[in-house]
Design a protein around this motif. Structure first.
Motif, PDB file in Angstrom:
ATOM      1  N   GLN A   1      -5.175   5.568   7.712  1.00 27.46           N
ATOM      2  CA  GLN A   1      -6.620   5.295   7.819  1.00 27.46           C
ATOM      3  C   GLN A   1      -7.195   4.653   6.560  1.00 27.46           C
ATOM      4  O   GLN A   1      -8.408   4.547   6.403  1.00 27.46           O
ATOM      5  CB  GLN A   1      -7.383   6.607   8.106  1.00 27.46           C
ATOM      6  CG  GLN A   1      -6.952   7.322   9.378  1.00 27.46           C
ATOM      7  CD  GLN A   1      -7.125   6.450  10.625  1.00 27.46           C
ATOM      8  OE1 GLN A   1      -8.193   5.877  10.854  1.00 27.46           O
ATOM      9  NE2 GLN A   1      -6.066   6.328  11.419  1.00 27.46           N
ATOM     10  N   GLN A   2      -6.334   4.265   5.666  1.00 24.69           N
ATOM     11  CA  GLN A   2      -6.794   3.715   4.383  1.00 24.69           C
ATOM     12  C   GLN A   2      -6.462   2.216   4.274  1.00 24.69           C
ATOM     13  O   GLN A   2      -6.070   1.737   3.222  1.00 24.69           O
ATOM     14  CB  GLN A   2      -6.164   4.474   3.211  1.00 24.69           C
ATOM     15  CG  GLN A   2      -6.382   5.989   3.229  1.00 24.69           C
ATOM     16  CD  GLN A   2      -7.844   6.347   3.081  1.00 24.69           C
ATOM     17  OE1 GLN A   2      -8.560   5.790   2.255  1.00 24.69           O
ATOM     18  NE2 GLN A   2      -8.290   7.286   3.904  1.00 24.69           N
ATOM     19  N   LYS A   3      -6.605   1.514   5.392  1.00 22.01           N
ATOM     20  CA  LYS A   3      -6.343   0.069   5.444  1.00 22.01           C
ATOM     21  C   LYS A   3      -4.888  -0.295   5.126  1.00 22.01           C
ATOM     22  O   LYS A   3      -4.600  -1.402   4.670  1.00 22.01           O
ATOM     23  CB  LYS A   3      -7.278  -0.690   4.496  1.00 22.01           C
ATOM     24  CG  LYS A   3      -8.758  -0.587   4.847  1.00 22.01           C
ATOM     25  CD  LYS A   3      -9.541  -1.659   4.084  1.00 22.01           C
ATOM     26  CE  LYS A   3     -10.884  -1.963   4.698  1.00 22.01           C
ATOM     27  NZ  LYS A   3     -11.876  -0.912   4.513  1.00 22.01           N
ATOM     28  N   GLU A   4      -3.962   0.647   5.365  1.00 20.41           N
ATOM     29  CA  GLU A   4      -2.560   0.385   5.038  1.00 20.41           C
ATOM     30  C   GLU A   4      -2.014  -0.827   5.806  1.00 20.41           C
ATOM     31  O   GLU A   4      -1.341  -1.671   5.221  1.00 20.41           O
ATOM     32  CB  GLU A   4      -1.685   1.617   5.328  1.00 20.41           C
ATOM     33  CG  GLU A   4      -1.944   2.801   4.402  1.00 20.41           C
ATOM     34  CD  GLU A   4      -2.925   3.800   4.994  1.00 20.41           C
ATOM     35  OE1 GLU A   4      -3.808   3.402   5.776  1.00 20.41           O
ATOM     36  OE2 GLU A   4      -2.807   4.994   4.653  1.00 20.41           O
TER      37      GLU A   4
ATOM     38  N   PRO B   1       0.827  -1.211   0.000  1.00 25.48           N
ATOM     39  CA  PRO B   1       0.000   0.000   0.000  1.00 25.48           C
ATOM     40  C   PRO B   1       0.858   1.257   0.000  1.00 25.48           C
ATOM     41  O   PRO B   1       1.936   1.283   0.581  1.00 25.48           O
ATOM     42  CB  PRO B   1      -0.757  -0.114   1.333  1.00 25.48           C
ATOM     43  CG  PRO B   1       0.152  -0.911   2.219  1.00 25.48           C
ATOM     44  CD  PRO B   1       0.888  -1.857   1.310  1.00 25.48           C
TER      45      PRO B   1
ATOM     46  N   TRP C   1       1.422   4.733   1.629  1.00 31.03           N
ATOM     47  CA  TRP C   1       1.051   5.307   2.931  1.00 31.03           C
ATOM     48  C   TRP C   1       0.271   6.596   2.715  1.00 31.03           C
ATOM     49  O   TRP C   1       0.755   7.528   2.070  1.00 31.03           O
ATOM     50  CB  TRP C   1       2.310   5.583   3.750  1.00 31.03           C
ATOM     51  CG  TRP C   1       2.023   6.178   5.087  1.00 31.03           C
ATOM     52  CD1 TRP C   1       2.151   7.480   5.443  1.00 31.03           C
ATOM     53  CD2 TRP C   1       1.540   5.484   6.241  1.00 31.03           C
ATOM     54  NE1 TRP C   1       1.779   7.649   6.764  1.00 31.03           N
ATOM     55  CE2 TRP C   1       1.399   6.440   7.280  1.00 31.03           C
ATOM     56  CE3 TRP C   1       1.195   4.143   6.507  1.00 31.03           C
ATOM     57  CZ2 TRP C   1       0.952   6.100   8.554  1.00 31.03           C
ATOM     58  CZ3 TRP C   1       0.750   3.811   7.778  1.00 31.03           C
ATOM     59  CH2 TRP C   1       0.634   4.785   8.775  1.00 31.03           C
ATOM     60  N   LYS C   2      -0.984   6.609   3.254  1.00 31.98           N
ATOM     61  CA  LYS C   2      -1.818   7.812   3.111  1.00 31.98           C
ATOM     62  C   LYS C   2      -2.230   8.343   4.466  1.00 31.98           C
ATOM     63  O   LYS C   2      -3.297   8.959   4.596  1.00 31.98           O
ATOM     64  CB  LYS C   2      -3.058   7.476   2.270  1.00 31.98           C
ATOM     65  CG  LYS C   2      -2.738   7.139   0.818  1.00 31.98           C
ATOM     66  CD  LYS C   2      -3.986   6.693   0.065  1.00 31.98           C
ATOM     67  CE  LYS C   2      -3.661   6.298  -1.359  1.00 31.98           C
ATOM     68  NZ  LYS C   2      -4.694   5.388  -1.913  1.00 31.98           N
TER      69      LYS C   2
END
Ligand code: AR6
Length: 181
Positions: free
Chosen positions: A94-97, A88, A90-91
């Motif tokens: 909170q984005q299911k990382e 993933p 990294w955002k």
């Protein structure tokens, strides 16, 4: 040797520093992007070392989703296979990382077992260009690998490869803390 039932967890996960493309193992894992056709970082290094046949082969795979993995031959690499996984980006967390990163390790190990891989090396997926904080990414890596090794006896050795000296020491510490749990 571990005592019966211990499954030898500690001795089956090893941390090494260096260039993953040099390792003579059954499979090296690539931190790829969803095209599987190459990029920068470890992906670029693996494609250079494997030669152009890796890209040609990967064209036939039709890409890969984040959190999933695909297997290819190693071509010019000393490793027999390349398992490409897509970490993933990294955002902020909170984005299911975390979940997606865990899935990268799990899916890569499942595909390894299906292909009779006994020795496998991972880079620290998502911790470069994709920006996942190194310490939390490493904890997820070590945790997921240990959980898998406890349930599986066919994988003899997992090598976690740190590229820099600093990453090497931080990985060593995370592994020893995790083993005490
Ligand atoms: N051997 C071992 N580890 C390495 C090597 C190497 N030769 N080279 C870099 N690393 P990154 P990502 C480490 O950026 O964050 C590509 O463009 C590096 O220090 O390679 O998952 C892909 O195509 C870091 O700890 O992968 C994707 O677009 C770790 O490998 C994107 O980058 C991962 O860093 C994937 O980004």
């Amino acid at each position: 040797m571990g005592h019966p039932g211990s499954n030898n967890i500690g001795s089956r996960l090893e941390v090494q520093q260096g260039d993953i493309t040099q390792l003579q193992v059954d499979a090296i894992v690539n931190a790829a992007n969803s095209s599987l056709l190459g990029g920068g970082g470890v992906d670029g290094a693996i494609h250079r070392a494997a030669g152009p046949r890796l890209k040609e082969y990967n064209r036939t795979l039709g890409g890969c989703d984040t959190g999933d993995a695909r297997i290819s031959p190693g071509f010019d690499l000393p490793a027999r296979h390349v398992i490409s996984t897509v970490g993933p980006v990294w955002k902020g967390g909170q984005q299911k990382e975390d979940e997606l990163l865990k899935s990268c390790y799990k899916r890569s190990l499942e595909i390894a077992v299906q292909n009779h891989v006994r020795t496998i090396a991972f880079p620290c997926i998502s911790t470069g260009i994709y920006g996942f904080p190194f310490t939390s990414a490493s904890k997820i890596a070590v945790d997921t690998i240990y959980t898998f090794l406890r349930q599986n006896e066919t994988i003899e050795k997992v090598i976690l490869v740190a590229f820099s000296n600093e990453d090497f020491y931080s990985l060593k510490e995370i592994v020893s803390n995790q083993l005490k749990k």
